[in-house]
Design an enzyme around this catalytic site. Structure first.
Site, short mmCIF file in Angstrom:
data_model
loop_
_atom_site.label_atom_id
_atom_site.label_comp_id
_atom_site.label_asym_id
_atom_site.label_seq_id
_atom_site.Cartn_x
_atom_site.Cartn_y
_atom_site.Cartn_z
N SER A 153 -13.17 16.60 23.50
CA SER A 153 -13.77 17.92 23.32
C SER A 153 -13.85 18.36 21.87
CB SER A 153 -12.99 18.96 24.13
OG SER A 153 -13.05 18.69 25.50
N THR A 181 -12.23 23.25 22.20
CA THR A 181 -13.58 23.78 22.30
C THR A 181 -13.74 25.13 21.62
OG1 THR A 181 -13.99 22.50 24.32
CG2 THR A 181 -15.44 24.38 23.90
#
Length: 521
Positions: A125, A188
């Site tokens: 991510s 993220t």
């Protein structure tokens, strides 16, 4: 919440431009200039060229200015996850399920995104969100720094920081927001505001002494120090432990109470730690909501308990209310972080349930924005090794065992048996911790405390549709892994057409920046 080097850059440009008031319409703003390491990156240049090619192909149909941009990221939401969640939502509505559509599947533009990192075929991510947020692909495990940085090496990250779309939006006087069901310091969300050669440096307790001496800061500290003169208007999610000292239940070794520091930096702001407090928060002023020590609860767990946490759709609705007051528009990133965590635990029930709630959050945005001035992009950072297999009859419960059709095309009365004379489920995982039956609603992360149990099991007497069922896996691993195939992207609004087709993931940044006018034409 910008790094010192970026603050110096902003201050220098601001002195020349004349420091406009936050939220004003004047063009005399502290507009950021991209660092050379970003603008000269081959990834960045290729992304610009991809957008230009789309512009040449689609012409006026792809043009238009977006006052607002919303980026929805379903963490780990691969195509198979979207398909299975679509069926689950349809079946919950009393239909066979296959014909159902999630909210974002009504968008007029659909495309595919290549997710690989510069050093990995199957990504993580940190690298994937960096691509979407900055327009530059990079390595796994690093946040908003380029691919030449060595993971965990502070010195190698000096001068390699990349500006994010959120930071550019801030410099253009737009309101900004970041919402997640994971920790706000997780990879993220962190890629929108922090620069780090190591995604795990969420708090100073994980920061090596060598990195501290070299000048690197933990991610939570970077969030609190982001542009104190204006800053991110809305931050909501989990991760409270990284903002508190150990003596107050946190993880910080430096004794800093970052929540109090945020309150001192934003005296007009509001800090909340529960859904009840969020409902009564004043409509004006910056907002910081930290609703859990670590990640927020899974949606099913939240609904089935007395946890005082807001849903993703509720956080999205409140964010839009607050951000839409800015006359220059806004940028908002919304992440459904726990789709990923459900898959890692081998829990299709929770991964799909999170996806359905993610779809509801997108629906909230659709109903509260105008596609003529708001670009909405829905995508994933990566997928998972999650499969839909067998030949189940239409309408068969997506979480159930495979039931086939007889010679007349009608459903059989009993589940199909495999060559080992055992029934099997429609959903499964290529790798992961494997079978477990934990019964009622609970926290699937607790699967980590149980032994790995890969391979075939006798599911004859097992209720595979229960919330606590964990699917079988083939390869034994303590945690199921990401997958490397392309992920979907769905879009509507100005510039959406530029995402039609198959693109490198970093093109998403260029579409957002172009549509919102965040970079020179």
């Amino acid at each position: 919440m910008k790094s010192e080097s970026m603050l110096c850059l902003v201050a220098a440009v601001a002195m020349m431009a004349g420091c406009a008031e936050p939220g004003s319409d004047t063009q005399a703003r502290s507009i950021m200039t991209l660092p050379d390491v970003q603008s000269a990156s081959p990834w960045f240049v290729d992304g610009q060229q991809a957008v230009q090619a789309g512009d040449d192909l689609f012409g006026d149909a792809a043009r238009g200015r977006a006052r607002n941009v919303i980026l929805f990221v379903g963490d780990g939401m691969g195509i198979s996850t979207v398909t299975a969640a679509r069926i689950l939502a349809g079946q919950r509505a009393g239909n066979p399920g296959e014909e159902h559509r999630l909210s974002f599947e009504y968008f007029p533009v659909t495309g595919l995104m290549k997710t690989y990192n510069t050093n990995q075929q199957t990504p993580d991510s940190a690298g994937t969100m960096t691509a979407m947020a900055t327009g530059v692909k990079t390595r796994a495990g690093v946040i908003a720094v380029d691919e030449h940085v060595r993971r965990g090496d502070c010195d190698s990250s000096k001068g390699k920081g990349l500006l994010s779309v959120l930071e550019l939006a801030e410099s253009h006087g737009k309101a900004t927001g970041m919402v997640t069901t994971a920790r706000v310091t997780h990879a993220t969300p962190a890629a929108t505001y922090a620069k780090s050669p190591e995604r795990d440096w969420e708090s100073d307790d994980a920061l090596p002494e060598t990195a501290r001496e070299a000048g690197c800061r933990d991610i939570a500290a970077q969030l609190v120090s982001f542009d104190k003169g204006d800053g991110i208007e809305v931050v909501m999610g989990g991760g409270r432990r990284h903002f508190l000292p150990r003596e107050e239940g946190g993880r910080r070794n430096d004794g800093r109470h970052l929540i109090r520091e945020w309150q001192q930096a934003y005296p007009q702001g509001h800090y909340v730690d529960s859904a009840t407090q969020l409902e009564g928060v004043p409509a004006q002023g910056p907002l910081l909501g930290l609703f859990a020590s670590s990640h927020m609860a899974y949606e099913a767990q939240r609904q089935d308990s007395e946890l005082d946490q807001p849903s993703l759709s509720a956080m999205t609705a409140l964010s839009l209310e607050r951000l839409s007051d800015n006359k220059n528009g806004y940028f908002l990133m919304v992440e459904a972080g726990r789709i990923d965590h459900g898959h890692h635990a081998g829990s299709a029930f929770n991964a799909l349930n999170e996806t359905v709630e993610f779809s509801e959050a997108v629906r909230v945005a659709m109903e509260n924005t105008d596609p003529r001035d708001t670009l909405i992009i829905v995508t994933a950072d990566h997928s998972h090794v999650f499969t839909i297999a067998g030949y189940p009859t239409r309408g068969n419960p997506i979480l159930g065992k495979v039931v086939g059709n007889n010679e007349h095309g009608e459903p059989e009365s009993e589940p199909v048996h495999a060559a080992d004379d055992r029934p099997y489920t429609t959903l499964g995982y290529m790798n992961g911790p494997g079978f477990a039956q934990r019964g009622a609603v609970g926290n699937p992360d607790e699967r980590k405390q149980m032994p790995v149990n890969a391979g075939r099991q006798d599911l004859s007497g097992v209720n595979t549709r229960s919330p606590g069922y964990h699917q079988e896996s083939l390869v034994p691993m303590t945690s199921e892994t990401h997958a490397g195939e392309d992920v979907g992207v769905w879009a509507r609004g100005p510039g959406a057409l530029l995402l039609s087709g198959t693109h490198e993931q970093n093109v998403i940044f260029h579409v957002m920046a172009r549509a919102a006018g965040l970079l020179p034409d």
